[in-house]
Design an enzyme around this catalytic site. Structure first.
Site, short mmCIF file in Angstrom:
data_model
loop_
_atom_site.label_atom_id
_atom_site.label_comp_id
_atom_site.label_asym_id
_atom_site.label_seq_id
_atom_site.Cartn_x
_atom_site.Cartn_y
_atom_site.Cartn_z
CG ASP A 11 53.37 -3.15 53.43
OD1 ASP A 11 53.66 -1.99 52.98
OD2 ASP A 11 54.32 -4.06 52.98
CG ASP A 48 56.49 0.56 51.98
OD1 ASP A 48 55.63 0.10 52.64
OD2 ASP A 48 56.94 -0.32 50.92
CE1 TYR A 82 53.52 -8.20 50.78
CE2 TYR A 82 53.23 -5.78 50.25
CZ TYR A 82 53.63 -6.82 51.02
OH TYR A 82 54.08 -6.49 52.09
CD GLU A 106 60.37 -3.30 54.60
OE1 GLU A 106 59.82 -2.17 54.24
OE2 GLU A 106 61.26 -3.81 53.65
#
Length: 532
Positions: A98, A101, A250, A496
């Protein structure tokens, strides 16, 4: 109800392009080339949306998990996660990481595919004219191929591979992974209606994309989508209650009702089966479709997008009998649009001093790219139906909405106080230290020597040098509420990037490129007419 400030602060939260040359008659091309060069050199801020479109699709190749194909264009990546699912006796190789990572989170991955698919459906010709329809379809199929694997039986969907705790302990390349690859699933006893619903939406939307070019695959996707929707609707519950490891990354703060409405809507669009439309109407109130006034659209909360699509049903004769419900959906959609335009009476999305929409501190750009997409879609809807938008602060036409959407995209590409492109690899000044394990460590292709779990922290994470691999097409989290941005690897709130940040921009870049090309054609024609 006004839904603002209740979403938890959470973590997750080059291929040559064509300037529409295929549509420009030969006799005009020299003239157009001259005008294009003239525009580039005389404009104070000209953006190459074709280049942005091409680069945005490269990002999805950088995020691939599994066996990298022969035609991979992001050459610093190699095979990874080849044993995913092995411990559980299932094949879960593939899909997308995603962000920076190596956990494969089902909910944001599905949302990414839904948005890529919606963009392709809405702006197929624009993406095709930009020379990127094949790459767009490849990006979608890389996700849907994985969802087919992950949906191992009608009422079982694998929700996640890897876990954030062990994954974040390490800073290493995906190709070297030594972290846990445990997989987690939802089923009848451990429900996850939000995850099942979003995955159903993604597969239903993708089935529309592939309907003409690959009808067998399209039918397969639709079959999975229908099963997943039935599973999610029959066995209701939030997936983060069943898959506890996801809560810190999430969590489904908005619940599952929006995803079930969202899935029903995409299944209706894919099948034209009235049962799905009736679901959207009958559950409109109880599931919050016409109750929530929302000022954000994200991987977690889908109401604004549901409301925008439902608004478009109003113009279809067969839906007139449900006009009262659809009008309420439209009213909520317009609340969202007006809040972005700063034209609601008190309930608007905040903006930075330079005009960027600002929802929250962590990865704010996801909300900006999603807003730009919804604004663009709604602008086109108003234009095609010759309507205007009524906000508390006045009447707005389609051009004003599109102009604002464009301003957000232009901010992303460099029209901001930092003169920084937040789309990595675009322009000359972009984030060089993106918070991304693979990008920050020497490529596996260059150095196949094993890099251990914490070795990356020792040798790469703390380095002030630019990343050795450019994560082209990634949209980073972006600046703070004062338009400030610190390009440091440890500054993950800002540096990120995530797949769902870039996904909505693919279609918007294509739309803006199309507008630029149409304007160029018009100017060329005018110049030729004047010359005669």
């Amino acid at each position: 109800m006004f839904f603002e400030g209740t979403m938890e602060e959470m973590r997750k939260p080059h291929n040559k392009h064509h300037h529409g040359a295929s549509n420009i008659p030969i006799l005009l091309q020299h003239c157009c080339l001259f005008l294009f060069i003239f525009t580039i050199f005389t404009s104070t801020q000209a953006f190459d949306y074709g280049d942005a479109l091409s680069k945005s699709l490269l990002y999805f190749e950088a995020q691939r998990s599994g066996r990298i194909p022969y035609n991979q264009r992001v050459t610093w990546r190699d095979h990874s996660g080849l044993t995913d699912g092995l411990e559980q006796g299932v094949d879960l190789v593939g899909g997308y990481y995603d962000a920076g990572d190596h956990v494969k989170f089902g909910l944001p991955m599905a949302f990414t595919v839904t948005m890529l698919s919606w963009g392709a459906i809405e702006y197929w010709h624009e993406i095709e004219d930009g020379g990127e329809i094949e790459h767009t379809m490849e990006a979608i199929k890389w996700g849907t191929d994985y969802f087919i694997k992950a949906h191992t039986s009608p009422n079982v969907l694998w929700a996640e591979v890897g876990d954030g705790e062990t994954d974040h302990y390490c800073w290493q390349r995906a190709e070297d992974m030594t972290t846990s690859r445990q997989a987690f699933k939802i089923d009848e006893k451990n429900p996850g209606s939000d995850l099942a619903g979003e995955t159903a939406a993604a597969m239903a939307a993708a089935s529309i994309v592939f309907k003409k070019t690959n009808p067998h695959y399209s039918h397969l996707l639709l079959h999975h989508a229908q099963q997943l929707f039935e599973f999610g609707d029959k066995h209701r519950g939030k997936y983060d209650g069943s898959v506890g490891v996801v809560k810190s990354y999430y969590a489904s703060v908005s619940g599952y009702m929006d995803e079930l409405l969202w899935a029903a809507m995409w299944l209706y669009k894919a099948t034209d089966n009235e049962e799905y439309f009736e679901y959207l109407i009958s559950k409109a109130h109880s599931f919050g479709g016409i109750g929530w006034s929302i000022s954000e659209f994200s991987w977690d909360v889908k109401y604004a997008a549901i409301q925008v699509i439902a608004s478009k049903f109003l113009n279809e004769e067969k839906h007139k009998k449900h006009g009262d419900i659809l009008e309420q959906y439209r009213s909520k959609a317009e609340f969202y649009i007006c809040s972005c335009l700063n034209k609601n009476n008190g309930s608007n999305v905040e903006r930075t001093p330079a005009g960027l929409l600002y929802v929250r501190q962590w990865n704010n750009m996801q909300y900006v790219s999603n807003a730009a997409f919804l604004l663009t879609v709604y602008s086109d809807f108003l234009q095609s139906t010759n309507q205007k938008l009524k906000c508390d602060e006045g009447i707005v036409d389609h051009e004003e909405i599109l102009t604002f959407a464009k301003s957000q995209v232009d901010y992303i590409l460099g029209s901001n106080p930092m003169n920084m492109s937040y789309l990595v690899g675009y322009g000359h000044n972009y984030p060089k230290r993106v918070h991304h394990r693979g990008a920050s460590i020497v490529s596996f292709k260059e150095n196949k020597g094993f890099i251990g779990c914490t070795q990356g922290y020792d040798n790469w994470y703390g380095s002030h040098a630019p990343n050795p691999n450019v994560l082209v097409g990634a949209l980073v989290g972006g600046p703070d509420w004062q338009d400030k941005f610190e390009d440091q690897r440890h500054n993950y709130m800002q540096t990120e990037a995530c797949t769902y940040n870039t996904a909505p921009l693919v279609a918007v870049f294509a739309k803006l490129l199309h507008i630029e090309n149409q304007k160029l054609l018009h100017d060329c024609n005018s110049l030729l007419v004047a010359s005669f």
